[in-house]
Design a protein around this motif. Structure first.
Motif, mmCIF file in Angstrom:
data_model
loop_
_atom_site.group_PDB
_atom_site.id
_atom_site.type_symbol
_atom_site.label_atom_id
_atom_site.label_comp_id
_atom_site.label_asym_id
_atom_site.label_seq_id
_atom_site.Cartn_x
_atom_site.Cartn_y
_atom_site.Cartn_z
ATOM 1 N N GLY A 269 85.600 -27.294 -0.303
ATOM 2 C CA GLY A 269 85.894 -27.579 1.088
ATOM 3 C C GLY A 269 87.330 -27.263 1.460
ATOM 4 N N ARG A 270 87.542 -27.043 2.731
ATOM 5 C CA ARG A 270 88.869 -26.689 3.219
ATOM 6 C C ARG A 270 89.737 -27.917 3.454
ATOM 7 N NH1 ARG A 270 89.991 -22.742 8.468
ATOM 8 N NH2 ARG A 270 92.278 -22.679 8.287
ATOM 9 N N TYR A 271 89.089 -29.035 3.826
ATOM 10 C CA TYR A 271 89.827 -30.233 4.197
ATOM 11 C C TYR A 271 89.458 -31.396 3.284
ATOM 12 C CZ TYR A 271 90.483 -27.464 8.416
ATOM 13 O OH TYR A 271 90.789 -26.454 9.293
ATOM 14 N N PRO A 272 90.353 -32.390 3.137
ATOM 15 C CA PRO A 272 90.067 -33.526 2.257
ATOM 16 C C PRO A 272 88.851 -34.322 2.719
ATOM 17 C CG PRO A 272 92.408 -33.442 2.800
ATOM 18 C CD PRO A 272 91.721 -32.443 3.678
ATOM 19 N N VAL A 273 88.299 -35.073 1.779
ATOM 20 C CA VAL A 273 87.193 -35.984 2.099
ATOM 21 C C VAL A 273 87.701 -37.019 3.096
ATOM 22 C CG1 VAL A 273 85.658 -37.754 1.166
ATOM 23 C CG2 VAL A 273 86.084 -35.651 -0.122
ATOM 24 N N LEU A 300 86.229 -44.816 -5.492
ATOM 25 C CA LEU A 300 86.255 -45.370 -6.838
ATOM 26 C C LEU A 300 87.690 -45.374 -7.334
ATOM 27 C CD1 LEU A 300 83.183 -43.647 -8.555
ATOM 28 C CD2 LEU A 300 83.371 -46.034 -7.828
ATOM 29 N N ASP A 301 88.156 -46.537 -7.773
ATOM 30 C CA ASP A 301 89.498 -46.682 -8.342
ATOM 31 C C ASP A 301 90.583 -46.181 -7.400
ATOM 32 O OD1 ASP A 301 88.302 -47.602 -10.710
ATOM 33 O OD2 ASP A 301 88.031 -45.544 -11.409
ATOM 34 N N ASP A 302 90.316 -46.275 -6.090
ATOM 35 C CA ASP A 302 91.286 -45.865 -5.081
ATOM 36 C C ASP A 302 91.711 -44.406 -5.206
ATOM 37 O OD1 ASP A 302 91.336 -48.417 -3.947
ATOM 38 O OD2 ASP A 302 92.853 -49.101 -5.374
ATOM 39 N N GLN A 303 90.934 -43.609 -5.921
ATOM 40 C CA GLN A 303 91.290 -42.209 -6.098
ATOM 41 C C GLN A 303 90.135 -41.272 -5.760
ATOM 42 O OE1 GLN A 303 94.241 -40.720 -6.837
ATOM 43 N NE2 GLN A 303 95.211 -42.720 -6.694
ATOM 44 N N SER A 304 88.993 -41.498 -6.381
ATOM 45 C CA SER A 304 87.843 -40.628 -6.168
ATOM 46 C C SER A 304 87.130 -41.028 -4.881
ATOM 47 C CB SER A 304 86.878 -40.735 -7.354
ATOM 48 O OG SER A 304 85.743 -39.931 -7.122
ATOM 49 N N ARG A 305 86.948 -40.051 -3.995
ATOM 50 C CA ARG A 305 86.336 -40.325 -2.695
ATOM 51 C C ARG A 305 85.131 -39.405 -2.487
ATOM 52 N NH1 ARG A 305 90.940 -40.625 1.829
ATOM 53 N NH2 ARG A 305 91.134 -38.400 1.393
ATOM 54 N N SER A 320 83.049 -34.466 -2.586
ATOM 55 C CA SER A 320 83.726 -35.380 -3.505
ATOM 56 C C SER A 320 85.051 -34.777 -3.941
ATOM 57 C CB SER A 320 82.872 -35.656 -4.744
ATOM 58 O OG SER A 320 81.627 -36.226 -4.388
ATOM 59 N N ALA A 321 86.057 -35.633 -4.090
ATOM 60 C CA ALA A 321 87.369 -35.145 -4.521
ATOM 61 C C ALA A 321 88.216 -36.307 -5.004
ATOM 62 C CB ALA A 321 88.074 -34.433 -3.374
ATOM 63 N N GLU A 322 89.256 -35.957 -5.746
ATOM 64 C CA GLU A 322 90.294 -36.924 -6.084
ATOM 65 C C GLU A 322 91.276 -36.967 -4.917
ATOM 66 O OE1 GLU A 322 90.467 -38.871 -8.913
ATOM 67 O OE2 GLU A 322 88.428 -38.083 -9.202
ATOM 68 N N TRP A 323 91.295 -38.096 -4.270
ATOM 69 C CA TRP A 323 92.179 -38.366 -3.143
ATOM 70 C C TRP A 323 92.183 -37.212 -2.124
ATOM 71 C CZ3 TRP A 323 93.030 -42.481 -0.953
ATOM 72 C CH2 TRP A 323 94.095 -42.696 -0.066
ATOM 73 N N ALA A 324 93.335 -36.522 -1.951
ATOM 74 C CA ALA A 324 93.421 -35.491 -0.913
ATOM 75 C C ALA A 324 93.217 -34.080 -1.439
ATOM 76 C CB ALA A 324 94.772 -35.584 -0.200
ATOM 77 N N ASP A 325 92.715 -33.943 -2.663
ATOM 78 C CA ASP A 325 92.443 -32.612 -3.199
ATOM 79 C C ASP A 325 91.309 -31.939 -2.423
ATOM 80 O OD1 ASP A 325 94.344 -33.096 -5.082
ATOM 81 O OD2 ASP A 325 92.925 -33.516 -6.719
ATOM 82 N N PRO A 326 91.241 -30.607 -2.440
ATOM 83 C CA PRO A 326 90.092 -29.921 -1.841
ATOM 84 C C PRO A 326 88.797 -30.395 -2.505
ATOM 85 C CG PRO A 326 91.847 -28.367 -2.288
ATOM 86 C CD PRO A 326 92.241 -29.657 -2.954
ATOM 87 N N PRO A 327 87.797 -30.773 -1.736
ATOM 88 C CA PRO A 327 86.591 -31.362 -2.328
ATOM 89 C C PRO A 327 85.599 -30.309 -2.815
ATOM 90 C CG PRO A 327 86.393 -31.363 0.047
ATOM 91 C CD PRO A 327 87.772 -30.822 -0.261
ATOM 92 N N GLU A 328 84.796 -30.723 -3.795
ATOM 93 C CA GLU A 328 83.595 -29.970 -4.139
ATOM 94 C C GLU A 328 82.516 -30.364 -3.142
ATOM 95 O OE1 GLU A 328 81.377 -29.284 -8.229
ATOM 96 O OE2 GLU A 328 80.734 -31.148 -7.277
ATOM 97 N N VAL A 329 81.920 -29.383 -2.504
ATOM 98 C CA VAL A 329 80.930 -29.630 -1.465
ATOM 99 C C VAL A 329 79.581 -29.083 -1.909
ATOM 100 C CG1 VAL A 329 80.261 -29.200 0.930
ATOM 101 C CG2 VAL A 329 82.679 -29.512 0.343
ATOM 102 N N ARG A 330 78.585 -29.928 -1.867
ATOM 103 C CA ARG A 330 77.208 -29.517 -2.142
ATOM 104 C C ARG A 330 76.372 -29.889 -0.923
ATOM 105 N NH1 ARG A 330 76.220 -28.550 -7.680
ATOM 106 N NH2 ARG A 330 78.088 -28.956 -8.965
#
Length: 384
Positions: A269-273, A300-305, A320-330
């Motif tokens: 994804g282009r934008y954070p979760v 989860l754990d205030d990091q994984s969204r 899904s992504a770690e915080w503001a990282d680019p997400p994997e989108v399915r």
């Protein structure tokens, strides 16, 4: 119980010093309308009962804070629950936060001698404020839940307030005609809006939100039956209308599938979760773009969204992504839901805003809502 001081402080908080609503808020004993309510437990998973009479201090603090109090979860009213009960499911009724009640009344532009319909009785707070301000003989309050209309009627009667109460599904039938309609439930665009439009007198005004959006729409009814107005530069998140004691089941199986499926399309994804349900402009624009989308969000754990989107046509997406990282989108199904959301977010980034707030609105007698602003236009609702 000395409630006058807390009520006056609440009135100072939610109104201006010269507001015609200040005295009204200060003189309505809100705690009498909400003797019991639900609060989330420590884990945020279930609902626990709060009984005002058992803890008068907590009762006063809750009732005279500018917050909504959940009074029904699923089919279980707080009034009917035992102290040890736990409720599960979605909130289905509440005592709306007083500041929002006042804002909706202002949007409704109530006036002396004008008949008012309060759609969504709830605990009776808006009904009480309106009746105290313009006279109870001018106020009608409607809810689909017979317990809510009966309980609010009894509690207001003890305060010397005697508006008219109606138990009905407003998306099927609204008895009478009214010069003002103020709704504290999200109304469905399309066929479900027709009975409400029919109950609005020519020249009358409506103030409401539309289901699954946070848009406050106001408008005046013209002689041809159209309601013409705008999207206010103000927002609210109300529960949507329901036909009975509880909402229909969510798309549980599709949500479960979306949380684990591999997906027909996998991308970055282009934008954070984002928690779309609480990003009100995004949520509202998504509903206008792909009506009927349901949402879920978790951390989860205030990091994984993770955000999941599902649609009754079988479309789904998971990002899904770690915080503001680019997400994997399915995503899969006939519509690419995350792609639709990213187009909206791209527009927001490029233009600096979305065209919703301040847009012109025309609601035709078939209940379809037509929006326009500059070169943008959209419609919401099915005329069939």
């Amino acid at each position: 119980m000395d409630w006058h001081g807390p009520a006056e402080r609440l009135a100072d908080q939610v109104t201006d010093p010269d507001s015609r609503w200040l005295s009204t808020v200060a003189n309505v004993p809100r705690h009498e309308l909400v003797p019991r309510w639900w609060e989330r437990d420590a884990n945020g998973s279930d609902w626990v009962l709060r009984d005002g009479a058992s803890d008068p201090g907590a009762w006063l603090r809750a009732a005279y804070s500018d917050r909504s109090l959940i009074t029904k979860v699923g089919a279980l009213h707080a009034d009917h629950a035992r102290i040890e009960d736990r409720a599960h499911g979605r909130p289905t009724s509440s005592a709306t936060m007083p500041g929002l009640v006042v804002r909706m009344l202002r949007h409704g532009r109530l006036g002396d001698g004008l008949s008012v319909l309060d759609l969504g009785t709830g605990s009776g707070g808006l009904t009480a404020y309106a009746a105290r301000r313009i006279g109870d003989q001018h106020v009608t309050s409607l809810d689909v839940d017979s317990h809510l209309t009966r309980a609010a009627g009894e509690r207001l009667a003890r305060l010397g307030i005697f508006p008219h109460f109606v138990t009905a599904d407003a998306t099927e039938h609204v008895p009478g005609t009214y010069k003002r309609i103020v709704s504290t439930v999200g109304l469905p665009a399309g066929a479900g809006l027709r009975p409400i439009l029919g109950a609005l007198a020519p020249g009358g005004r409506i103030a409401t939100t539309l289901g699954r959006t946070c848009l406050i729409v106001t408008g005046w009814k013209h002689a041809n039956g159209d309601v013409v107005g705008r999207v206010e530069r103000d927002m609210a998140g109300f529960m949507v209308t329901r036909p009975g004691d509880d909402y229909p089941p969510e798309l549980t199986e599709l949500f479960a599938f979306a949380r684990s499926a591999d997906g027909e399309e996998v991308s970055t994804g282009r934008y954070p979760v984002v928690d779309v349900a609480n990003a009100w402009e995004l949520r509202s624009m998504l509903e206008l773009t792909v009506p009927g989308v349901e949402l879920a969000y978790g951390e989860l754990d205030d990091q994984s969204r993770t955000t999941c989107l599902v649609h009754p046509d079988g479309s789904w997406a998971r990002a899904s992504a770690e915080w503001a990282d680019p997400p994997e989108v399915r995503q899969g199904g006939p519509q690419k839901l995350w792609t639709a959301l990213e187009r909206i977010r791209n527009r927001l980034n490029v233009e600096g805003s979305l065209p919703l707030l301040g847009a012109q609105v025309r609601i035709t007698p078939d209940g379809v809502c037509h929006f326009s602003r500059g070169g943008w236009s959209a419609s919401l609702g099915d005329a069939a």
